[in-house]
Each structure stands twice: as C-alpha cells, then as structure tokens.
Design a protein around this motif. Structure first.
Motif, short mmCIF file in Angstrom:
data_model
loop_
_atom_site.label_atom_id
_atom_site.label_comp_id
_atom_site.label_asym_id
_atom_site.label_seq_id
_atom_site.Cartn_x
_atom_site.Cartn_y
_atom_site.Cartn_z
N THR A 154 28.27 -16.17 36.64
CA THR A 154 29.29 -16.77 37.71
C THR A 154 30.59 -16.49 37.21
OG1 THR A 154 27.42 -17.61 38.40
CG2 THR A 154 29.35 -17.89 39.82
N ASP A 220 22.08 -13.49 21.34
CA ASP A 220 22.76 -14.55 20.61
C ASP A 220 22.01 -15.02 19.65
OD1 ASP A 220 21.64 -17.16 23.07
OD2 ASP A 220 20.62 -15.30 22.06
N VAL B 28 19.53 -28.97 39.77
CA VAL B 28 20.34 -27.60 39.90
C VAL B 28 21.54 -27.30 39.23
CG1 VAL B 28 21.02 -25.68 41.46
CG2 VAL B 28 18.99 -26.97 41.98
N VAL B 29 22.66 -28.52 39.35
CA VAL B 29 23.63 -28.33 38.74
C VAL B 29 23.73 -28.22 37.35
CG1 VAL B 29 25.94 -29.54 38.41
CG2 VAL B 29 25.06 -29.35 40.73
N VAL B 32 22.28 -25.05 35.87
CA VAL B 32 23.13 -23.73 36.02
C VAL B 32 24.32 -24.07 35.24
CG1 VAL B 32 24.53 -22.46 37.53
CG2 VAL B 32 22.35 -23.09 38.18
N SER B 33 24.78 -25.36 34.99
CA SER B 33 26.31 -25.37 34.57
C SER B 33 26.49 -25.93 33.22
CB SER B 33 27.21 -26.06 35.42
OG SER B 33 27.50 -25.16 36.76
N VAL B 34 25.47 -26.73 32.81
CA VAL B 34 25.47 -27.65 31.65
C VAL B 34 24.31 -27.14 30.54
CG1 VAL B 34 25.05 -29.98 30.93
CG2 VAL B 34 25.95 -29.75 33.23
N PRO B 36 23.15 -24.61 29.96
CA PRO B 36 23.15 -22.90 29.17
C PRO B 36 23.96 -23.30 27.93
CG PRO B 36 23.51 -22.58 31.52
CD PRO B 36 23.30 -24.07 31.27
N HIS B 37 24.90 -24.07 27.64
CA HIS B 37 25.37 -24.58 26.51
C HIS B 37 24.43 -24.96 25.29
CE1 HIS B 37 29.46 -23.79 28.53
NE2 HIS B 37 29.08 -24.60 29.37
N PHE B 40 18.70 -22.04 23.72
CA PHE B 40 18.01 -21.63 22.40
C PHE B 40 17.53 -20.02 22.94
CE2 PHE B 40 14.38 -20.53 19.96
CZ PHE B 40 14.80 -20.48 18.62
N ARG B 41 17.90 -18.87 22.68
CA ARG B 41 17.72 -17.63 22.64
C ARG B 41 17.84 -17.17 24.45
NH1 ARG B 41 13.27 -15.10 19.09
NH2 ARG B 41 14.25 -15.53 17.22
N GLY B 42 19.05 -18.04 24.92
CA GLY B 42 19.13 -18.05 26.40
C GLY B 42 18.36 -18.62 27.24
N VAL B 43 17.16 -19.11 26.64
CA VAL B 43 16.41 -19.71 27.61
C VAL B 43 16.83 -21.15 27.82
CG1 VAL B 43 13.94 -20.67 27.69
CG2 VAL B 43 14.39 -18.55 26.93
N VAL B 44 16.97 -21.46 29.14
CA VAL B 44 17.33 -22.84 29.59
C VAL B 44 16.26 -23.51 30.13
CG1 VAL B 44 18.65 -24.38 31.32
CG2 VAL B 44 19.65 -21.84 30.00
N ALA B 45 15.90 -24.87 29.67
CA ALA B 45 14.86 -25.77 30.01
C ALA B 45 15.15 -25.91 31.85
CB ALA B 45 15.27 -27.22 29.19
N ASP B 46 14.14 -25.84 32.21
CA ASP B 46 13.77 -25.87 33.65
C ASP B 46 13.76 -27.40 34.17
OD1 ASP B 46 13.60 -25.18 36.40
OD2 ASP B 46 12.23 -23.50 35.75
N PRO B 80 24.40 -17.66 39.71
CA PRO B 80 24.29 -16.29 38.91
C PRO B 80 23.07 -15.57 39.38
CG PRO B 80 24.39 -18.49 37.94
CD PRO B 80 24.58 -18.60 39.09
#
Lengths: 314, 188
Positions: A154, A220, B28-29, B32-34, B36-37, B40-46, B80
C-alpha cells in the motif's frame, strides 16, 4: 457430562437435544461457511468489476489513515536500529552514496536503449515524447504478508494525488510495479515480482522484446527476488549483464516504456522446445521499498508536489 | 454468571463482545502496519488468528467462529490484500471452530481458568496450520496464485512457527483481558 448441566438439555426449540459445551449450533456454523463461499463466488465471478470492490474501497478508506499514522509513529522507532549501528554522519553518507549509485546505475542501464532508440526513431516527435515522465512521490505504508502468496504493497497516495488504476510505479532504482486499486488517500501496488505479474521487457543492447514474469518470491533475508524473461525471438541469447527495460504498453498503461527493470543474471536454454529463459535480477530491492514514484501524465492535478520530467517540482 | 449457558465455558456479555471487536480491529492494524517490519522471510505472524484462538479457548466454537469470520473478512478487504475475498474468512472460521473444540475442561485446566501451556501452544500451532493451509488450498482451488507445493509448505511452516512464538505472548494476554473484564468464579 450432560447430566451435570440440566439447563443444556432444553434447546431453544424446546426439544431435548443436549449440546456439548464448545460446539457451535449447526445452523450458525453452516450459515457462516455459506457466507464465505457466497463471498468468494461473488468476488470471483465479478472479476474486474466485482461487487466486493465497493467493500474493499470502504475498508481501505477507513484503514489507510490508520496505517499511515502507525507508519509515521513507527518511522523514528525503526530509525533507532540504524542509529545504534553507526554514527549519524556515516548513515547520511551511505544513504547519499546509495542514492547516487542508484541514479548512475539507472543512467547506465538506459544508455544502450537510448542510443538504439535514437537511431531507430527519427526526429523530434519520439525525442519529445521520451524525455521523461512526471512522477507523484509516495511512501510505502503497508506490506502484504507472504501467507497470501501475492506481492502487494500500500502506498500513501490515492485519487486525491491524481492516481488511478493501471499507472506505472517506479523507484529511484527502477521498475516497482503497477497500481491496481485506489482509494482517496491510498493505492494498492502489484509488485513486478508477484507470480501474477507480467511486464513487457526489452533487452537494451539487442532491442529484442520479451515478457518478464514474477516468481512471487520477495527476496529478503539474503536472497534477492528474481524475474524470468522469455524472449519472443527464441533464437537470440541475451548476454549475462545485459540491461532490461520496459517496452511499454499502449497509452502508457499499465507500463510506460524505457524504465530500467534489471540485469540478466543467467540464461537457461531448453533443448526440447529450443527456447531461452533468462533470469533477471531486478535493480529494486523489494525487501526494502520505501519512497516510490507513480508515473502520471504531465500536468496532473495533485494534492502534493509533482516531479516534472525536467526535474522541477510543481 | 447469569448469562452463562454452560457450566464450563463462560458467557459472552456485551463488554466482552465490545472488547473482542476492539482487540480484533487493533490486531488488523498491528498485522498490516507494524509486524511486517519484524517479518521473517516475509511471513507475518497472524495476530487476528491468535485473537480468534484465545476467544475459542475461553468461550467455545460459536463466538470464535463468528469472530474468525469477521476478522478474516477484514483481512480480506484491508488495503494490500489482493486475493479473492472470503478466503481468510473461511480459514479463520475453521480455526475458530478448532480452537473452540479445545475449550471446556482442557481449556480451563491451568491457573486462573486458563489452559495449560502445552494445550495453549498446541492449539495455536494446530489452528495456525489449519488456517494457513486452508488459505493456500482455497487459493489452489480458485487458481489465485501460481505457487509450487514446496514453497507453499515452507511458508506454512514458517507461519506456524511465528504464530506459536507470538501466540505464547499474546494469547495469555487476551485471556487475561477477558478474565479481568468480568472475573468469573474459578472452576471447582
């Protein structure tokens, strides 16, 4: 267990159907699952003009300001790690040199293409058209997780900034992707490394055209994202290190021409169907996207300063 | 306990429902926003899944399924996202069902009516695996992304791992919040 709970024995209809604790009413479970299936069908059958898009837009309008706010708060926090690692002046130097490096690499990548194009096209018409493009600057404020298997981000510019779907998105280093959906203050960008993404590419040195497909791998953690290039003319073999630029679509949507994409890293040839497949290393580091530019027609009305082709701000 | 319908799972009252919705929106916030930083390998904890699991562990399948559907729907629609809507909704709905089946005695065997650690982590892992795989399989059925099975398995495994790691921190937190809102009597 049921004799411990006499109240469970009578359900709402007054019949004697004991329901174990923790289990849902069947009617509600079935209706929820059906709701999911109906939603998927609606979205899938709707295609480009899906009725779900209205809901998507609504949620986007509500969430984009929150995402932008959180990102703004998070910026200084994330900067702390860089501050610990090295001194201020060094960080600044590295950022400046990286920007310069990106610019020089971009210049180098288009040299072959520019020279060939000047020979091919005659006169001023092409030259005037190809000087450059106006850009709307934007920042990445949300990144799609890998679990969705689609690579989208986004950005914090929307219809107010003059954006609409099917515009090219670039960064200082090269091609990033294209806008697929906009709200008033945000836009969703499909990255070129997404498995669904196809971009028309041209090998700068030989002017041969082909199609670039994403692999859906963000690249990455030490690996870099890769693109596959299939040339239309199967007899030519691109050389390692050749630069690849976009060859553009009609009216510049979704991709404008002449944007550097990456360099040829390796070439695989299939003996069976005598085709060549080249692996392209993109210039853009998709794991660390931040500031991007959206290509808009010169003179677009926008809520922020637009970078004009001659480098001035308007 | 006047609104409780079962002897083993406490009831959903209005403050609890409001708190659950608020926690879901924040999740959700966060997702989506915090997070991703920290990916690990682009996988974000749900995070939404973890909230659903916590509610399932405490209140049983039905509230967890409703919450899973709502949270999944939000994940399907929030910017996104670019997949067929309803896929996360279905995945989290089933995860809510699975978590709810663990509630009851096993879900309240530990201290202060919370589940014991092995039960908690096992439930998070199972729900995460079910939800991630279901999302991936629904993508295959709908031909949404073109991803190979090995890459898919790797992503699902990393997702389960990161969910368990974050779940160990977050699920007890949500359970504690729930307990604090309206302290129940401790199970006999």
């Amino acid at each position: 267990m049921t004799d411990l709970m006499p109240r469970e024995r009578l359900n709402r209809r007054g019949s004697l159907e004991p329901r174990a604790p923790g289990t849902p009413r069947r009617s509600r479970a079935v209706s929820l699952v059906l709701a999911c299936l109906v939603l998927m069908t609606l979205d899938l059958v709707g295609g480009e003009s899906s009725p779900v898009d209205a809901a998507r837009r609504l949620v986007g309008e509500a969430y984009a300001p929150v995402e932008a706010g959180v990102d703004a708060v998070l910026g200084p926090v994330l900067a702390v790690s860089g501050w610990f690692r090295t001194q201020d002046s060094l960080t600044e130097d590295v950022a400046r040199l990286e920007a310069e490096n990106d610019r020089l690499r971009g210049d180098l990548a288009t040299v072959d293409y520019e020279r060939n194009r000047l020979e091919e096209y005659d006169g001023l018409t092409a030259a005037a058209e190809q000087i450059g493009y106006a850009l709307v600057p934007a920042r990445v404020i949300g990144i799609g997780p890998a679990q969705t298997f689609s690579r989208t981000v986004t950005i914090d510019a929307g219809t107010d900034a003059g954006l609409r779907p099917d515009l090219t998105v670039v960064s200082a280093a090269g091609l990033v992707g294209r806008v697929i959906r906009v709200t008033s203050s945000s836009a969703t960008v499909l990255l070129v490394i997404d498995a669904d993404s196809t971009v028309g590419g041209r090998v700068g040195s030989s002017m041969k055209i082909g199609f670039l497909h994403g692999r859906g791998d963000l690249g990455d953690f030490g690996r870099t994202g890769r693109l596959d290039l299939e040339l239309v003319d199967q007899t030519t073999v691109p050389a390692r290190g050749d630069a690849v630029v976009t060859w553009g679509s009609e009216d510049g949507a979704p991709y404008v021409s002449g944007v550097p994409v990456g360099t040829v890293r390796s070439v695989y040839s299939s003996v069976r169907d005598s085709t060549q497949r080249a692996v392209i290393a993109p210039y853009v580091d998709f794991g660390a996207l931040d500031l991007v530019g959206v290509v808009v027609p010169s003179g677009t009305a926008s809520d922020r300063a637009v970078v004009e082709p001659d480098g001035t701000l308007r | 306990m006047s609104q409780t319908t079962s002897g083993l799972t406490p009831g959903i009252t209005t403050p609890r429902a409001a708190a659950a919705v608020w926690v879901l929106l924040m999740a959700v916030v966060l997702q989506v926003s915090v997070l991703p930083h920290l990916a690990f390998r682009g996988v974000v904890a749900d995070v939404v899944l973890l909230v659903v699991v916590a509610v399932g562990l405490r209140h049983g399948s039905e509230p967890a399924m409703v919450l899973g559907f709502a949270g999944g729907l939000l994940l399907d629609l929030v910017p996104p996202a670019d997949h067929v809507a309803g896929r996360w909704a279905l995945a989290l709905l089933v995860a809510g069902y699975v978590a709810g089946r663990v509630s009851g005695r096993a879900g309240r065997a530990g201290r202060a009516g919370s589940p014991r650690w092995p039960v908690l982590l096992g439930t998070v892992a199972a729900c995460s695996f079910v939800a991630s795989s279901l999302f991936a399989v629904s993508g295959m059925v709908l031909r949404d992304p073109l991803v190979g099975v090995p890459a898919l398995l790797e992503t699902v495994l990393v997702a389960v791992l990161s969910d368990v790691l974050l779940g160990a921190l977050l699920v007890p937190l949500v359970l504690a919040l729930d307990q604090r809102l309206e302290p129940d009597r401790l199970p006999a």
